[in-house]
Design an enzyme around this catalytic site. Sequence first.
Site, PDB file in Angstrom:
ATOM      1  N   SER A   1     -48.298  86.194   9.177  1.00  0.00           N
ATOM      2  CA  SER A   1     -47.606  84.835   9.230  1.00  0.00           C
ATOM      3  C   SER A   1     -48.798  83.932  10.080  1.00  0.00           C
ATOM      4  O   SER A   1     -49.791  84.373  10.515  1.00  0.00           O
ATOM      5  CB  SER A   1     -46.568  85.154  10.153  1.00  0.00           C
TER       6      SER A   1
ATOM      7  N   TYR B   1     -41.055  87.950  16.918  1.00  0.00           N
ATOM      8  CA  TYR B   1     -41.901  87.882  15.556  1.00  0.00           C
ATOM      9  C   TYR B   1     -43.305  87.808  15.733  1.00  0.00           C
ATOM     10  O   TYR B   1     -44.161  88.363  15.067  1.00  0.00           O
ATOM     11  CB  TYR B   1     -41.127  86.578  14.859  1.00  0.00           C
TER      12      TYR B   1
HETATM   13  P1  NDP Z   1     -36.836  87.351   2.696  1.00  0.00           P
HETATM   14  O1  NDP Z   1     -35.774  87.290   3.860  1.00  0.00           O
HETATM   15  O2  NDP Z   1     -36.954  86.556   1.523  1.00  0.00           O
HETATM   16  O3  NDP Z   1     -37.348  88.699   2.471  1.00  0.00           O
HETATM   17  C1  NDP Z   1     -37.259  90.057   3.321  1.00  0.00           C
HETATM   18  C2  NDP Z   1     -37.316  91.193   2.619  1.00  0.00           C
HETATM   19  O4  NDP Z   1     -37.511  92.360   3.451  1.00  0.00           O
HETATM   20  C3  NDP Z   1     -35.984  91.340   1.854  1.00  0.00           C
HETATM   21  O5  NDP Z   1     -36.407  91.816   0.435  1.00  0.00           O
HETATM   22  C4  NDP Z   1     -35.299  92.630   2.449  1.00  0.00           C
HETATM   23  O6  NDP Z   1     -34.602  93.363   1.347  1.00  0.00           O
HETATM   24  C5  NDP Z   1     -36.501  93.240   2.876  1.00  0.00           C
HETATM   25  N1  NDP Z   1     -36.141  94.043   4.372  1.00  0.00           N
HETATM   26  C6  NDP Z   1     -35.983  93.655   5.542  1.00  0.00           C
HETATM   27  N2  NDP Z   1     -35.379  94.588   6.241  1.00  0.00           N
HETATM   28  C7  NDP Z   1     -35.857  95.763   5.447  1.00  0.00           C
HETATM   29  C8  NDP Z   1     -36.065  97.112   5.610  1.00  0.00           C
HETATM   30  N3  NDP Z   1     -35.480  97.663   7.076  1.00  0.00           N
HETATM   31  N4  NDP Z   1     -35.833  98.000   4.952  1.00  0.00           N
HETATM   32  C9  NDP Z   1     -36.327  97.569   3.778  1.00  0.00           C
HETATM   33  N5  NDP Z   1     -36.602  96.200   3.307  1.00  0.00           N
HETATM   34  C10 NDP Z   1     -36.199  95.540   4.310  1.00  0.00           C
HETATM   35  O7  NDP Z   1     -38.034  86.859   3.400  1.00  0.00           O
HETATM   36  P2  NDP Z   1     -39.321  86.317   2.864  1.00  0.00           P
HETATM   37  O8  NDP Z   1     -39.956  86.572   1.676  1.00  0.00           O
HETATM   38  O9  NDP Z   1     -39.613  84.865   3.369  1.00  0.00           O
HETATM   39  O10 NDP Z   1     -40.773  87.395   3.788  1.00  0.00           O
HETATM   40  C11 NDP Z   1     -41.420  88.030   3.571  1.00  0.00           C
HETATM   41  C12 NDP Z   1     -42.483  88.631   4.324  1.00  0.00           C
HETATM   42  O11 NDP Z   1     -43.480  87.336   4.435  1.00  0.00           O
HETATM   43  C13 NDP Z   1     -41.960  88.747   5.807  1.00  0.00           C
HETATM   44  O12 NDP Z   1     -42.618  89.924   6.356  1.00  0.00           O
HETATM   45  C14 NDP Z   1     -42.267  87.534   6.359  1.00  0.00           C
HETATM   46  O13 NDP Z   1     -42.303  87.877   7.810  1.00  0.00           O
HETATM   47  C15 NDP Z   1     -43.338  87.177   5.888  1.00  0.00           C
HETATM   48  N6  NDP Z   1     -43.521  85.471   6.365  1.00  0.00           N
HETATM   49  C16 NDP Z   1     -42.737  84.832   5.584  1.00  0.00           C
HETATM   50  C17 NDP Z   1     -43.127  83.219   5.487  1.00  0.00           C
HETATM   51  C18 NDP Z   1     -42.227  82.174   4.978  1.00  0.00           C
HETATM   52  O14 NDP Z   1     -42.426  80.929   5.308  1.00  0.00           O
HETATM   53  N7  NDP Z   1     -41.219  82.615   4.319  1.00  0.00           N
HETATM   54  C19 NDP Z   1     -44.135  82.802   6.381  1.00  0.00           C
HETATM   55  C20 NDP Z   1     -44.891  83.717   7.051  1.00  0.00           C
HETATM   56  C21 NDP Z   1     -44.747  85.178   6.584  1.00  0.00           C
HETATM   57  P3  NDP Z   1     -33.134  93.932   1.737  1.00  0.00           P
HETATM   58  O15 NDP Z   1     -32.328  92.933   2.416  1.00  0.00           O
HETATM   59  O16 NDP Z   1     -32.817  94.460   0.534  1.00  0.00           O
HETATM   60  O17 NDP Z   1     -33.423  95.102   2.764  1.00  0.00           O
END
Ligand code: NDP
Length: 251
Positions: A142, A155
């Site tokens: 990130s 985070y």
């Molecule tokens: P979302 O909230 O859209 O997606 C998060 C995903 O993680 C979901 O698919 C969720 O699926 C899965 N997840 C969460 N906890 C678990 C778990 N315990 N086991 C399995 N799956 C899990 O977030 P983003 O797409 O925005 O983020 C994706 C990545 O990118 C993250 O690591 C985030 O920190 C990083 N990021 C995002 C940024 C942004 O601006 N959006 C910027 C920088 C980094 P489910 O609910 O089905 O478990």
Amino acid sequence: MFDLSGKTALVTGGNGGIGLAMARGLARSGASVVLVGRDAAKSAAAVEALKAQGLKADAVEADVTDEGSVQRLIAQVLERHGALHILVNNAGTNIRKPPQDLSLEDWNTVLDTNLTSAFLCSRAAHAPMKAAGAGKVINIGSMMSIFGAPYAPAYGASKGGIVQFTRSLATAWAADNIQANAVLPGWIDTELTRKARDQVQGLNERVLARTPAGRWGVPPDLAGIAVFLASSASDFITGTAIPVDGGYSIA
Ligand code: NDP
């Protein structure tokens, strides 16, 4: 150089947001993608969407913070696909509070989801990648791998940790022909940041003002880097942390 035909790619958090966009990119380059999440219905819908585009996809329900669940996940992937070549550690979450208000439970939830999960999945993926003679690990960091934010102590710690963990993997597994790299997304419009926009006053304006590209990123902005780091085009690149941020980190 970017052909991923015959490769199996596992994408944690692949059922939505950035993970799904990266999975779609990998599948468009020929990979069979396995989407991992806890929400089976969301994963099933994502698989259907990819299949409707003629792409190879399936899903496994797993909690990547749980050691047993991760072991079962990797076993299932090997049973169904026979091999594992690409791992994208993308699952993530955030709990936005200043450090003095963060409970230990909050801290552990964020660290377990963002950092420990990458350790568990990478460790389980090592033997199959070594057996395949090659592997690619892509860890999602990130801007908070670089910068601090008052409302993101856990985070930021987890995303800083991801970069150092990636460097450890890269040095440990180079001899096994496994490359590990981190991707540092800028501000991308997903469910995660939609919540942030609601919770952090003025965030939208600050992001727009600070990003040279003049816009929020969208999940497909991350597809190209995923394909590059998963493909033989990046075979001599390991241990790096590459921003995909519209210039946010250099302005
Ligand atoms: P979302 O909230 O859209 O997606 C998060 C995903 O993680 C979901 O698919 C969720 O699926 C899965 N997840 C969460 N906890 C678990 C778990 N315990 N086991 C399995 N799956 C899990 O977030 P983003 O797409 O925005 O983020 C994706 C990545 O990118 C993250 O690591 C985030 O920190 C990083 N990021 C995002 C940024 C942004 O601006 N959006 C910027 C920088 C980094 P489910 O609910 O089905 O478990």
